[in-house]
Design an enzyme around this catalytic site. Sequence first.
Site, PDB file in Angstrom:
ATOM      1  N   LYS A 106       2.328  -1.648  10.977  1.00 13.24           N
ATOM      2  CA  LYS A 106       1.781  -0.340  11.409  1.00 13.24           C
ATOM      3  C   LYS A 106       1.232  -0.362  12.839  1.00 13.24           C
ATOM      4  O   LYS A 106       0.083   0.012  13.086  1.00 13.24           O
ATOM      5  CB  LYS A 106       0.708   0.136  10.435  1.00 13.24           C
TER       6      LYS A 106
HETATM    7  O1  LIG Z   1       1.477   5.255   3.154  1.00 13.35           O
HETATM    8  C1  LIG Z   1       1.450   4.057   2.930  1.00 13.35           C
HETATM    9  C2  LIG Z   1       1.943   3.123   3.808  1.00 13.35           C
HETATM   10  C3  LIG Z   1       1.928   1.808   3.451  1.00 13.35           C
HETATM   11  N1  LIG Z   1       1.416   1.393   2.271  1.00 13.35           N
HETATM   12  C4  LIG Z   1       1.453  -0.059   1.966  1.00 13.35           C
HETATM   13  O2  LIG Z   1       2.298  -0.262   0.825  1.00 13.35           O
HETATM   14  C5  LIG Z   1       1.716  -1.220  -0.044  1.00 13.35           C
HETATM   15  C6  LIG Z   1       1.381  -0.569  -1.372  1.00 13.35           C
HETATM   16  O3  LIG Z   1       0.850  -1.499  -2.291  1.00 13.35           O
HETATM   17  P1  LIG Z   1       0.698  -1.181  -3.861  1.00 13.35           P
HETATM   18  O4  LIG Z   1       0.000  -2.397  -4.390  1.00 13.35           O
HETATM   19  O5  LIG Z   1       2.073  -1.019  -4.430  1.00 13.35           O
HETATM   20  O6  LIG Z   1      -0.112   0.039  -3.986  1.00 13.35           O
HETATM   21  C7  LIG Z   1       0.516  -1.787   0.707  1.00 13.35           C
HETATM   22  O7  LIG Z   1       0.978  -2.877   1.474  1.00 13.35           O
HETATM   23  C8  LIG Z   1       0.111  -0.667   1.637  1.00 13.35           C
HETATM   24  O8  LIG Z   1      -0.518  -1.132   2.801  1.00 13.35           O
HETATM   25  C9  LIG Z   1       0.929   2.313   1.393  1.00 13.35           C
HETATM   26  O9  LIG Z   1       0.464   1.972   0.282  1.00 13.35           O
HETATM   27  N2  LIG Z   1       0.963   3.629   1.747  1.00 13.35           N
END
Ligand SMILES: O=c1ccn([C@@H]2O[C@H](COP(=O)(O)O)[C@@H](O)[C@H]2O)c(=O)[nH]1
Length: 314
Positions: A106
């Site tokens: 990001k």
């Molecule tokens: O909008 C966003 C952008 C990035 N993320 C990232 O995805 C994963 C989600 O993890 P989970 O454990 O499946 O919830 C995490 O690395 C976030 O930084 C997001 O969730 N939303």
Amino acid sequence: MFIDRLIRQIQEKKSNVVVGLDPRLEMIPKFIREKHYGLYGKNLRAAAEALWEFNREIIESVYDIVPAVKPQIAFYEQYGLEGLEAYQRTCNLAKEKGLLVIGDIKRGDIGTTSKAYADAHLGMVQVEDEKLEAFSVDAVTVNPYLGDDCLKEFIGDIQTYQKGMFVLVKTSNPTSGQLQDLESGGMKIYEIVAQMVNRWSKETLGEYGYASVGAVVAATYPEQARTLRMLMPASYFLVPGYGAQGGTAKDILDCFDEKGLGAIINSSRDILYAYRKNPKEYGEEDFGKAARAETSRMREEINDALDENGKKYW
Ligand SMILES: O=c1ccn([C@@H]2O[C@H](COP(=O)(O)O)[C@@H](O)[C@H]2O)c(=O)[nH]1
């Protein structure tokens, strides 16, 4: 091109699932943590080695059923240089196993600084007359809020090194609407960002009609996905928010096009720590087996939902 390699992996594995490699020390099996505390003491090195050992088993357990992994750099960076080394080793192993690696970093800054980020993560850095790779991933996530000049530098490296990027368009968090849903000139901010992504996508079109410039579009806001699919017809969506954040198979259907292409769905916690959800079936040492079972379950769940809606690609 990145996007063509991604689509080929999706076809080959019959899978739209991305495993998010977000290792949390406290959730890693105790036997791994204890081993490294014994070897190094309770320090950053031990934490980083535990992350690496955990990731190694996860990658070995899922590499043949997913096209890509998405390590979130924050979970490594918090352990300093040792943590970043674990990030780098994780990315290298995933690539060795044939997976595409999406570095969830990001980044985004003024042009010259973005160029440094792009060179660090997608391209090469110059040391006198030598060109060297620092971190090596196939694509990264970028933050567009500094405008076009922040994205332009990433595009340069995407074209030169055949890499990709996913621009944050509509994020999954509860307050994402606070800024992203504001209106300007009759459009939502996220729609304006989508138009920007669509412009950039035209510079990196691949053989399937999709571009190496994609978008992050969350599973937690399914109504917006339909509009965004239309605004960015050539952009692949990286979809977070599935599972642990509440997104379901029906919520992600509009992220796909009519042929069943167009989106990859990430899940991190639900896959990595599946062993903790079912302690009767899985002991701590079975964490890889449990992660594989959860990944397969998610793959089938998404494939079935696409099939039922006439969108299955293969
Ligand atoms: O909008 C966003 C952008 C990035 N993320 C990232 O995805 C994963 C989600 O993890 P989970 O454990 O499946 O919830 C995490 O690395 C976030 O930084 C997001 O969730 N939303």
